[in-house]
Design an enzyme around this catalytic site. Structure first.
Site, PDB file in Angstrom:
ATOM      1  N   GLY A  43       6.904  19.076  92.250  1.00  0.00           N
ATOM      2  CA  GLY A  43       5.561  18.513  92.236  1.00  0.00           C
ATOM      3  C   GLY A  43       5.320  17.697  90.990  1.00  0.00           C
ATOM      4  O   GLY A  43       5.463  16.486  90.993  1.00  0.00           O
ATOM      5  N   GLN A 120       7.062  23.140  84.779  1.00  0.00           N
ATOM      6  CA  GLN A 120       7.809  23.853  85.831  1.00  0.00           C
ATOM      7  C   GLN A 120       8.749  24.855  85.171  1.00  0.00           C
ATOM      8  O   GLN A 120       8.369  25.454  84.167  1.00  0.00           O
ATOM      9  CB  GLN A 120       8.574  22.856  86.725  1.00  0.00           C
ATOM     10  N   GLY A 166      12.684  18.345  95.821  1.00  0.00           N
ATOM     11  CA  GLY A 166      13.704  18.618  94.820  1.00  0.00           C
ATOM     12  C   GLY A 166      14.423  19.923  95.068  1.00  0.00           C
ATOM     13  O   GLY A 166      15.658  19.989  94.968  1.00  0.00           O
ATOM     14  N   GLY A 168      13.385  22.259  97.842  1.00  0.00           N
ATOM     15  CA  GLY A 168      13.396  22.534  99.282  1.00  0.00           C
ATOM     16  C   GLY A 168      14.520  21.803  99.997  1.00  0.00           C
ATOM     17  O   GLY A 168      14.990  22.247 101.055  1.00  0.00           O
ATOM     18  N   SER A 255       5.364  21.969  98.535  1.00  0.00           N
ATOM     19  CA  SER A 255       4.868  22.199  97.174  1.00  0.00           C
ATOM     20  C   SER A 255       3.504  22.885  97.192  1.00  0.00           C
ATOM     21  O   SER A 255       2.531  22.404  96.609  1.00  0.00           O
ATOM     22  CB  SER A 255       4.818  20.879  96.408  1.00  0.00           C
ATOM     23  N   ALA A 256       3.472  24.037  97.860  1.00  0.00           N
ATOM     24  CA  ALA A 256       2.220  24.767  98.055  1.00  0.00           C
ATOM     25  C   ALA A 256       1.679  25.361  96.767  1.00  0.00           C
ATOM     26  O   ALA A 256       0.489  25.667  96.679  1.00  0.00           O
ATOM     27  CB  ALA A 256       2.445  25.874  99.084  1.00  0.00           C
ATOM     28  N   HIS A 257       2.539  25.538  95.741  1.00  0.00           N
ATOM     29  CA  HIS A 257       2.077  26.157  94.498  1.00  0.00           C
ATOM     30  C   HIS A 257       0.992  25.315  93.841  1.00  0.00           C
ATOM     31  O   HIS A 257       0.214  25.822  93.048  1.00  0.00           O
ATOM     32  CB  HIS A 257       3.241  26.338  93.530  1.00  0.00           C
ATOM     33  N   CYS A 399      26.599  29.328  89.808  1.00  0.00           N
ATOM     34  CA  CYS A 399      26.923  30.466  90.655  1.00  0.00           C
ATOM     35  C   CYS A 399      26.190  31.671  90.078  1.00  0.00           C
ATOM     36  O   CYS A 399      25.851  31.684  88.909  1.00  0.00           O
ATOM     37  CB  CYS A 399      28.428  30.722  90.700  1.00  0.00           C
TER      38      CYS A 399
HETATM   39  N1  LIG Z   1      12.601  29.668  96.221  1.00  0.00           N
HETATM   40  C1  LIG Z   1      12.866  29.268  95.035  1.00  0.00           C
HETATM   41  O1  LIG Z   1      13.854  29.648  94.464  1.00  0.00           O
HETATM   42  C2  LIG Z   1      11.977  28.334  94.385  1.00  0.00           C
HETATM   43  C3  LIG Z   1      12.251  28.061  93.074  1.00  0.00           C
HETATM   44  C4  LIG Z   1      11.420  27.235  92.434  1.00  0.00           C
HETATM   45  C5  LIG Z   1      10.364  26.682  93.106  1.00  0.00           C
HETATM   46  N2  LIG Z   1      10.094  26.953  94.398  1.00  0.00           N
HETATM   47  C6  LIG Z   1       8.935  26.349  95.069  1.00  0.00           C
HETATM   48  O2  LIG Z   1       9.275  25.620  96.221  1.00  0.00           O
HETATM   49  C7  LIG Z   1       8.352  24.530  96.383  1.00  0.00           C
HETATM   50  C8  LIG Z   1       9.078  23.221  96.600  1.00  0.00           C
HETATM   51  O3  LIG Z   1       9.711  22.817  95.400  1.00  0.00           O
HETATM   52  P1  LIG Z   1      10.280  21.347  95.281  1.00  0.00           P
HETATM   53  O4  LIG Z   1      10.895  21.184  93.962  1.00  0.00           O
HETATM   54  O5  LIG Z   1      11.126  21.086  96.476  1.00  0.00           O
HETATM   55  O6  LIG Z   1       8.946  20.502  95.315  1.00  0.00           O
HETATM   56  P2  LIG Z   1       8.778  18.949  95.654  1.00  0.00           P
HETATM   57  O7  LIG Z   1       7.425  18.575  95.215  1.00  0.00           O
HETATM   58  O8  LIG Z   1       9.943  18.197  95.148  1.00  0.00           O
HETATM   59  O9  LIG Z   1       8.869  18.939  97.240  1.00  0.00           O
HETATM   60  C9  LIG Z   1       7.832  19.412  98.045  1.00  0.00           C
HETATM   61  C10 LIG Z   1       7.954  18.663  99.341  1.00  0.00           C
HETATM   62  O10 LIG Z   1       6.970  19.151 100.261  1.00  0.00           O
HETATM   63  C11 LIG Z   1       6.513  18.036 101.014  1.00  0.00           C
HETATM   64  N3  LIG Z   1       5.231  18.379 101.607  1.00  0.00           N
HETATM   65  C12 LIG Z   1       4.028  18.509 100.997  1.00  0.00           C
HETATM   66  N4  LIG Z   1       3.092  18.853 101.887  1.00  0.00           N
HETATM   67  C13 LIG Z   1       3.689  18.940 103.091  1.00  0.00           C
HETATM   68  C14 LIG Z   1       3.231  19.260 104.378  1.00  0.00           C
HETATM   69  N5  LIG Z   1       1.959  19.582 104.601  1.00  0.00           N
HETATM   70  N6  LIG Z   1       4.125  19.251 105.377  1.00  0.00           N
HETATM   71  C15 LIG Z   1       5.427  18.931 105.172  1.00  0.00           C
HETATM   72  N7  LIG Z   1       5.910  18.620 103.963  1.00  0.00           N
HETATM   73  C16 LIG Z   1       5.049  18.635 102.914  1.00  0.00           C
HETATM   74  C17 LIG Z   1       6.469  16.926  99.997  1.00  0.00           C
HETATM   75  O11 LIG Z   1       6.462  15.653 100.607  1.00  0.00           O
HETATM   76  C18 LIG Z   1       7.726  17.183  99.184  1.00  0.00           C
HETATM   77  O12 LIG Z   1       8.831  16.491  99.662  1.00  0.00           O
HETATM   78  C19 LIG Z   1       7.505  24.521  95.124  1.00  0.00           C
HETATM   79  O13 LIG Z   1       6.283  25.169  95.387  1.00  0.00           O
HETATM   80  C20 LIG Z   1       8.318  25.320  94.183  1.00  0.00           C
HETATM   81  O14 LIG Z   1       7.513  25.919  93.206  1.00  0.00           O
HETATM   82  C21 LIG Z   1      10.902  27.765  95.043  1.00  0.00           C
END
Ligand SMILES: NC(=O)c1ccc[n+]([C@@H]2O[C@H](COP(=O)([O-])OP(=O)(O)OC[C@H]3O[C@@H](n4cnc5c(N)ncnc54)[C@H](O)[C@@H]3O)[C@@H](O)[C@H]2O)c1
Ligand SMILES: NC(=O)c1ccc[n+]([C@@H]2O[C@H](COP(=O)([O-])OP(=O)(O)OC[C@H]3O[C@@H](n4cnc5c(N)ncnc54)[C@H](O)[C@@H]3O)[C@@H](O)[C@H]2O)c1
Lengths: 545, 545
Positions: A43, A120, A166, A168, A255-257, A399
């Site tokens: 985000g 982040q 990034g 996802g 990017s719901a956070h 890893c």
């Molecule tokens: N599971 C993990 O290990 C982990 C680790 C860190 C972060 N996260 C969380 O995962 C989320 C994604 O991270 P990121 O770096 O990929 O973020 P990002 O901002 O790079 O990607 C988010 C994506 O969601 C899309 N998006 C937004 N609203 C949408 C909707 N309504 N429908 C469909 N697509 C939509 C955006 O276009 C974007 O491509 C963040 O909230 C992050 O904090 C997860």
């Protein structure tokens, strides 16, 4: 901006050269999501507060002495102090707020005054290595899902998810590496095409019908295949549920956070940023309403028997705020799959080759495989990664290694630098999402056995002990992947420059850092952690007499 | 419990011996407010989580090696890790919560589960030295009030205040040291009698009429005199206002930061703790209502022309929560009197003699006076302190020193240990209420010039840089004097054991620690801080090119 490569120093030592290169590597267009805005991933996760601040940090690193330490406050170089050669060369605190003021509106107000930035996890701590960084964790998670529900493989299963950004963007490849089918919904077509280019995603479907048809065909055929679909998850997921599409696994990484980054249903992706800026409150309400519908569909799949989990983006919390009462019916991925690994001090160990030469990573890959000949998951991962992972920026590898393993790897890499096998030093770090470095009640510390989810002493002790053990740079962040108010976490990076001093530092940091995970889980009452502590000689003072 | 005295080691090094003694000194009945509950001061500020935890910490310190570090999580020893000789011997994180969970009810819930404790500032970081610790700051504050409003002396003025506990008990003596009259209201008679015994308070009045009569007589006569009155401030202050008693200065140091420690009007002091435990929510409401009345009276005195200030206990915030809208009409003491000192890196430098011998403090007093012959405030303070301050526990001294001064004093003390002038090492620390170690928008960082009151990166950087500079123990706390949710702050203690290594550590820590205050205020736009940075060579990377 690209990181300098090669064996020649620009700075006075490799400890500072490493920070100098990794900061720039974070902003390499092949690595960062929006380098023009200094946004690395997640985000709005930034590497420096502004262009001027970036320049000041780089300039200061160029002349930093081997006994000096640069202080970085939310992406700005605020001081240089005389320390000593065991001390980190950079100390970083990003996005931290006094708790009563730790809300998104207050954070944004302070950000707009130029007083802070969102760091982040690895963006503001200069150890993001592109989507590979998350790929391995995602691969491990889907492997754990396969082990738990589907006999050890995702073959013949369909995973439905959304968000191909990034982090996802690692999902489709992680699913196909586990031999499954992945249907991923993403509102921004560019994101999907980019993942096809980097071979993380197999194809982009023409429309919903096409996507469903391809997904079901692959599922029936037992083929590993990933299909992207341009659409809004808050609209597509309810539609898939209504059509009765048989998803086996459902999760999400939009990017719901940050409700200002989640695109609400009915909003064009091109208009979203402008709308969010003009009226953040109204946008937040709309985004939360959409997330409520999105999560409602996920719970629908859960009711239909699918394995459903929150993948660490706080979407349950936002959906609850948006009025959906059953948002927390499905678990987070950490208590569901990751905590047993944390009890062993396992977590996302990663390293990058400052030479810029992929051959250096190939050599470290071999070294890791030699060190741990019995570890089959590791061997499978490294061979898949070699085949499928395209490097972004400086060549890097990740890893998951546990307590008792990380220090061995670090010291071995240092030997390879010393004996000339590698062309330049290796930078060793990790995500803040690690076993003992984070307090985050909606993710890493959700549902702790003793109820200590919100106790934030642990990441602070982690940062302090890494600072006291010889890390090259150390960071404390607030917010990270789950957003302002919801987490405190720490990072460390240590440079293997081939010196004897570096070997001592690596021994300590790479033992103490994962030991924090072991003691944190011992303290919370996990027996697995007890066994690891006893077996590895990790001291627990309250158990001694 | 008393701290061991003398020149013989119980632990393996003086670095750990110092922690071993100072922890016990914090719980000496002559030092602590309620040693039987491990409570040192400030309502519920504890030195260790439980008796067992205290024993485990002491036991672990006894054998800690010169390259090991003990980790303390909210008063519990949770780990021992191998570090190096420049590293702190103890790292402490107390009371920290993830911000969304940082509320009193959640803190108390976690505390009752045995998962945390309240560390206040110097309670959980083992460098509380009794009321002298606060006396000097209080003396400086009243001196600043005198300079601002009353021609440099409080002679002929009446100060009305309340709260005669661990820290508030310094007020009557600080006022009389500035030649003024102090009327102090305290609900617990034992507290007043204790202050008379230690010569911090001159007398306890028979009743309100007697107190007013004595106070006005002394004021008219220009006598320095302090009078205690048993009563509830929420009742007595409105009554004093109604009677038209001419107060010149009005402030407060009841334990308002914790609504369960403030005794509501109409509640007997003996019943308060039980009532608070049985129904914390109802008690909180009653306490806040009383604080609203208490602060309303303070604003009444303000309207009548008095100098009124919040003395760092959050009473304005609580009164606002209790429904009094004008609560923030008067300022906090930091922006009013202390910030100019912070810009120079000035703050509460303190030290204790591990020998237990008052002669060692006398020798350090002389050393400080010799080092800074031009500093008249310092000379006046030290001579008054020698005369009036009764030591509690290990003999100790405090004085405010700035950047460029603290390191000189530290290195000098180390020489005096080395050359045998002193009988044992000296422990050098400070309050967390310091120039660059705290984010606290109702107190230390209230009304910052650039609006950065709530930015909490600074105390974290402070803890990290002290850890990286050679401090003997370092702590990060949440809550402190203003309560859960309202502050993040850090402490450091460094031991002058007479070695060459200690001299290097003292040089760095005692320069870098106050330099944090200078750079924090430079960053916030204070010109005084700019001048100090330029004059003292404190590097500001964004100003370089
Ligand atoms: N599971 C993990 O290990 C982990 C680790 C860190 C972060 N996260 C969380 O995962 C989320 C994604 O991270 P990121 O770096 O990929 O973020 P990002 O901002 O790079 O990607 C988010 C994506 O969601 C899309 N998006 C937004 N609203 C949408 C909707 N309504 N429908 C469909 N697509 C939509 C955006 O276009 C974007 O491509 C963040 O909230 C992050 O904090 C997860
Ligand atoms: N100004 C500073 O430098 C500074 C520094 C640290 C803390 N403080 C704050 O000052 C306050 C006092 O600290 P302390 O260590 O003395 O606390 P303490 O708990 O030792 O003393 C508080 C006193 O207030 C009394 N009290 C409570 N309710 C009262 C009422 N309604 N009327 C009259 N008396 C009442 C109690 O009996 C007690 O003696 C705390 O809130 C603390 O956080 C100020």
């Amino acid at each position: 901006m690209h990181a300098p490569h090669g064996a020649d120093l620009h700075c006075r030592t490799w400890q500072t050269e490493a920070a100098y290169r990794m900061l720039q590597n974070n902003l390499d267009p092949a690595v960062a999501e929006r380098p023009e805005d200094l946004v690395v991933y997640g985000g709005t996760g930034k590497a420096a507060r502004s262009r001027d601040d970036l320049a000041a940090i780089l300039r200061t690193l160029l002349t930093l002495a081997p006994d000096e330490t640069l202080l970085v406050q939310s992406g700005r170089a605020v001081g240089v102090m005389r320390t000593h050669e065991w001390a980190p060369r950079v100390l970083i605190a990003n996005s931290n707020l006094v708790p009563d003021w730790a809300t998104w509106p207050e954070f944004r107000r302070l950000e707009s005054l130029g007083l802070t930035m969102y760091g982040q996890m690895t963006a503001g701590s200069w150890i993001y290595i592109g989507t590979q960084g998350i790929l391995q964790g995602t691969y491990e998670t889907f492997a754990a899902v396969a082990a738990k529900r589907f006999g050890g493989t995702l073959k013949g299963t369909l995973t439905v998810t959304a968000g191909c950004g990034g982090m996802g963007g690692a999902q489709p490849l992680a699913v196909t590496m586990n031999d499954g089918v992945c249907l991923i919904v993403e509102v921004d077509p560019h994101r999907l095409h980019r993942r096809v280019e980097t071979r993380y995603l197999d194809t982009v479907a023409a429309d919903l019908d096409d996507a469903v048809a391809q997904a079901l065909a692959a599922k029936r055929a037992g083929e590993a295949r990933s299909i992207g679909l341009v659409g809004n998850a808050a609209e597509v997921l309810p539609e898939l549920l209504a059509r009765g599409v048989e998803a086996d696994i459902v999760t999400d990484q939009t990017s719901a956070h940050d409700p200002l980054s989640y695109v609400p249903a009915g909003v064009d992706v091109a208009d979203a940023a402008g709308l969010a800026e003009r009226d953040p409150n109204a946008f937040t309400d709309r985004a939360r309403e959409s997330m409520a519908r999105h999560v409602e569909a996920m719970v629908g799949f859960l009711d239909a028997g699918a394995e459903v989990f929150d993948y660490g983006n706080s979407i349950r919390g936002e959906a609850l705020a948006g009025g959906f009462a059953r948002a927390f019916d499905f678990p987070g991925f950490v208590p569901a799959y990751i905590r047993p690994l944390f009890c062993e001090g396992k977590g996302p160990f990663r390293w990058a080759a400052l030479s810029g030469d992929p051959a250096d990573i190939a050599a470290t890959d071999r070294a890791v495989l030699d060190l741990f000949p019995e570890n089959r998951t590791l061997h499978r991962w490294i061979s898949l990664a070699r085949e499928r992972v395209a490097f972004q920026g400086l060549p890097a590898r990740i890893c998951w290694l546990g307590h008792g393993e990380r220090d061995l790897a670090g010291v071995r890499f240092n030997e390879l630098v010393a004996d000339g096998t590698l062309k330049a030093p290796i930078v060793i770090g990790r995500d803040h999402l690690d076993c003992g470095s984070v307090a985050s009640p909606y993710r890493e510390t959700e549902a702790m056995k003793d109820g200590s989810d919100a106790i934030a002493d642990w990441p602070l002790l982690n940062a302090l002990v890494n600072t006291a053990s010889g890390a090259s740079w150390v960071s404390i962040h607030h917010g990270g992947g789950v957003g302002i108010g919801r987490s405190i976490h720490a990072g460390q990076v240590t440079v293997a420059d081939g010196t004897a001093l570096a070997a001592q530092k690596l021994e300590r940091v790479l033992a103490n850092d994962p030991a924090m995970g072991v003691i944190r889980h011992v303290d919370a009452g996990y027996e697995e952690a007890d066994r690891v502590a006893a077996g590895h000689g990790v001291r627990i003072p309250t158990r001694e007499s």
